[in-house]
Design a protein around this motif. Structure first.
Motif, short mmCIF file in Angstrom:
data_model
loop_
_atom_site.label_atom_id
_atom_site.label_comp_id
_atom_site.label_asym_id
_atom_site.label_seq_id
_atom_site.Cartn_x
_atom_site.Cartn_y
_atom_site.Cartn_z
N GLU A 236 39.32 9.00 -22.44
CA GLU A 236 38.38 7.92 -22.14
C GLU A 236 37.50 7.63 -23.35
O GLU A 236 37.18 6.46 -23.64
CB GLU A 236 37.52 8.28 -20.93
CG GLU A 236 36.58 7.14 -20.51
CD GLU A 236 35.78 7.45 -19.27
OE1 GLU A 236 34.98 6.58 -18.86
OE2 GLU A 236 35.94 8.56 -18.70
N ASP A 239 39.48 5.60 -25.79
CA ASP A 239 39.73 4.28 -25.21
C ASP A 239 38.47 3.41 -25.31
O ASP A 239 38.55 2.22 -25.66
CB ASP A 239 40.15 4.44 -23.75
CG ASP A 239 40.62 3.13 -23.15
OD1 ASP A 239 41.44 2.43 -23.79
OD2 ASP A 239 40.18 2.78 -22.03
N ARG A 240 37.31 3.99 -25.02
CA ARG A 240 36.05 3.26 -25.12
C ARG A 240 35.75 2.84 -26.56
O ARG A 240 35.10 1.81 -26.79
CB ARG A 240 34.90 4.12 -24.58
CG ARG A 240 34.85 4.21 -23.06
CD ARG A 240 33.82 5.23 -22.60
NE ARG A 240 33.62 5.17 -21.15
CZ ARG A 240 32.71 4.43 -20.53
NH1 ARG A 240 31.86 3.69 -21.24
NH2 ARG A 240 32.61 4.42 -19.22
N PHE A 244 42.85 2.59 -28.65
CA PHE A 244 44.11 2.23 -28.01
C PHE A 244 44.35 0.73 -27.98
O PHE A 244 45.35 0.26 -27.43
CB PHE A 244 44.16 2.82 -26.60
CG PHE A 244 43.97 4.31 -26.55
CD1 PHE A 244 44.33 5.11 -27.63
CD2 PHE A 244 43.44 4.93 -25.43
CE1 PHE A 244 44.16 6.49 -27.61
CE2 PHE A 244 43.27 6.31 -25.38
CZ PHE A 244 43.62 7.09 -26.48
N SER A 245 43.45 -0.03 -28.61
CA SER A 245 43.72 -1.46 -28.81
C SER A 245 44.71 -1.65 -29.97
O SER A 245 45.24 -2.74 -30.16
CB SER A 245 42.43 -2.22 -29.10
OG SER A 245 41.85 -1.80 -30.33
N GLU A 260 44.48 10.24 -16.83
CA GLU A 260 44.58 10.07 -18.28
C GLU A 260 46.01 9.72 -18.67
O GLU A 260 46.25 8.87 -19.55
CB GLU A 260 44.12 11.34 -18.99
CG GLU A 260 42.64 11.62 -18.82
CD GLU A 260 42.21 12.94 -19.44
OE1 GLU A 260 41.20 12.94 -20.17
OE2 GLU A 260 42.87 13.97 -19.18
N LEU A 263 46.50 6.12 -17.91
CA LEU A 263 45.85 5.25 -18.89
C LEU A 263 46.65 5.17 -20.18
O LEU A 263 46.82 4.09 -20.76
CB LEU A 263 44.43 5.75 -19.17
CG LEU A 263 43.63 4.92 -20.19
CD1 LEU A 263 43.44 3.50 -19.69
CD2 LEU A 263 42.28 5.58 -20.47
N LEU A 264 47.17 6.31 -20.65
CA LEU A 264 47.99 6.30 -21.86
C LEU A 264 49.22 5.43 -21.68
O LEU A 264 49.62 4.69 -22.58
CB LEU A 264 48.40 7.73 -22.24
CG LEU A 264 47.26 8.68 -22.65
CD1 LEU A 264 47.84 10.04 -23.01
CD2 LEU A 264 46.45 8.12 -23.81
N ARG A 267 48.17 1.77 -21.77
CA ARG A 267 47.82 1.32 -23.12
C ARG A 267 49.01 1.42 -24.09
O ARG A 267 48.89 1.11 -25.27
CB ARG A 267 46.67 2.15 -23.67
CG ARG A 267 45.38 2.06 -22.87
CD ARG A 267 44.68 0.72 -23.05
NE ARG A 267 43.34 0.77 -22.51
CZ ARG A 267 43.00 0.37 -21.28
NH1 ARG A 267 43.94 -0.14 -20.48
NH2 ARG A 267 41.76 0.46 -20.85
#
Length: 434
Positions: A236, A239-240, A244-245, A260, A263-264, A267
């Motif tokens: 996280e 990501d914040r 991961f952009s 998690e 989320l991976l 992304r």
């Protein structure tokens, strides 16, 4: 343009449509021109400028090592049987503080020789003095994704200098060595780089349009420290910060929760699984079956020869196929073919080389290796996929090609002076230990 025809060989393509067969393959310049089962067509024979009899050989895509620190080959065996933080802070970092560009050059040359001789054709490297690693890559003929790894536990002035070095290295070397060198942007880890510093690397990656690479969630202690310091677990947290952009490759990712992993996957973050290094440092066992099931691209890395202690990716393939069976109690997880994909096509995909390398397929780059089958541990010839995953080792590799250029012939290096490398690496180590 030179056209090589290999006939009478066994082939493992890692292409789902045509996984294994006895047949032929043609190489023209840097690419695979064609391949197929059975006897080589007369047209292929007439067009060939060189013909190789592949009888007794198994040809497959070159292996892709997606995480390492090549120059640390100089520290092989220097400090073993220790926890990660003690190993790093009390042994590795003090030794690495003495490294010169010369040490990095010869340590990386030692690693390149070992990788070529054990079947690796592409590697990812994160270190300092990266222009020397790039020189070795260019000279050796290997393909690589290189990055100036940056530890931000220093003054603001040093941070600026290190970031500038990372950016300049990317500008100097991305796309170099006839396209064999690509560059990534790498803050070392969330526990070694303050959040505002990581933001600067994310910005640089966007400006340069480059992917990112970092260590993450390697140990439970690291995860707990991240929560204490920043209020979030590493996934996280990164990501914040926007990491991961960018296309991102995470090394280790051992300690993950279900959310998690989800989320991976969302992304499209890739993970480099380093099973031997993680076991040796008692860092834990990554949740690879769950990552793969969620759709995360999982590849294989050796980490450095200081924490492994070799760069034989066949060992990682075997370990990946075995470890998760033992941990899960399920003998069907990570079957042989999946472990091989992790070492080849998934490795290529994780660094943006999908559709370029990692498979034997017409039009793709000619990065491939030949394994000698005339050895007791390959007999009987029951299932080549099984043999590669469970019995093959780096010492079985006889020939290596990258970009259509042969780097290893009958076990002998063609682009590097092995005798000199061994002597220079030992000289560098003796100075470092003194």
């Amino acid at each position: 343009m030179t056209r090589l025809l290999i006939k009478n060989g066994a082939f493992i393509t890692m292409d789902e449509e045509q996984l294994q067969f006895q047949g032929w393959m043609a190489i023209e310049g840097s690419r695979i021109a064609g391949l197929g089962a059975g006897a080589a067509p007369e047209q292929e024979i007439s067009q060939a400028s060189e013909i190789m009899d592949g009888k007794g050989m198994l040809f497959m895509p070159g292996l892709v090592n997606t995480h390492g620190h090549a120059a640390m080959s100089l520290l092989r065996g220097m400090a073993d049987d220790l926890a990660l933080q003690e190993w790093l802070q009390n042994h590795m970092w003090p030794a690495e503080a003495k490294f010169t560009g010369d040490d990095v050059y010869w340590g990386s040359s030692l690693a390149a020789a070992e990788m070529i001789k054990s079947g690796t054709t592409t590697f990812v490297d994160m270190y300092d003095h990266m222009h020397r690693v790039a020189e070795v890559t260019e000279q050796s003929g290997l393909r690589a994704s290189l990055t100036r790894g940056v530890i931000g536990l220093c003054s603001e002035e040093e941070q600026k200098t290190k970031l500038a070095e990372a950016i300049q290295f990317a500008r100097d070397w991305h796309g170099a060595a006839e396209g064999r060198i690509n560059v990534m942007i790498s803050p070392h880890a969330p526990y070694t780089c303050p959040p505002d510093y990581i933001l600067k690397f994310v910005e640089a990656a966007h400006d340069l349009d480059l992917p990112m690479h970092t260590h993450m969630s390697e140990t439970l202690a690291e995860v707990e420290q991240n929560v204490r310091d920043y209020g979030y677990r590493p996934v996280e947290h990164l990501d914040r910060l926007g990491m991961f952009s960018r296309p991102t490759l995470l090394a280790h990712a051992v300690h993950l929760k279900d959310e998690e992993i989800a989320l991976l996957a969302e992304r499209k973050v890739a993970v480099s699984h380093n099973p031997v290094s993680n076991l040796k440092l008692a860092s834990g066992v990554a949740r690879v079956p769950e990552l793969l099931q969620a759709g995360v691209t999982v590849s294989l890395g050796t980490d450095s020869a200081a924490s492994n202690n070799n760069l034989d990716l066949f060992q990682e393939i075997t370990m990946a196929a075995l470890l998760h069976k033992g941990v899960s109690g399920d003998p069907t997880v990570i079957p042989a073919a999946e472990a091989l994909r992790m070492g080849t096509v998934y490795g290529a995909r994780s660094i943006g080389h999908g559709g370029v390398t990692g498979q034997l397929k017409a039009g793709l780059k000619a990065d491939f290796i030949a394994i000698s089958l005339n050895k007791p541990h390959f007999v009987p010839y029951t299932d080549y996929i099984s043999h590669l995953a469970y019995t093959a080792r780096g010492s079985d590799v006889a020939h290596v090609w990258v970009d259509g250029r042969q780097l290893l012939r009958h076990g002998q290096l063609l682009t590097l002076d092995e005798e000199r490398i061994l002597a220079e690496a030992e000289r560098c180590y003796q100075r470092l230990r003194g």
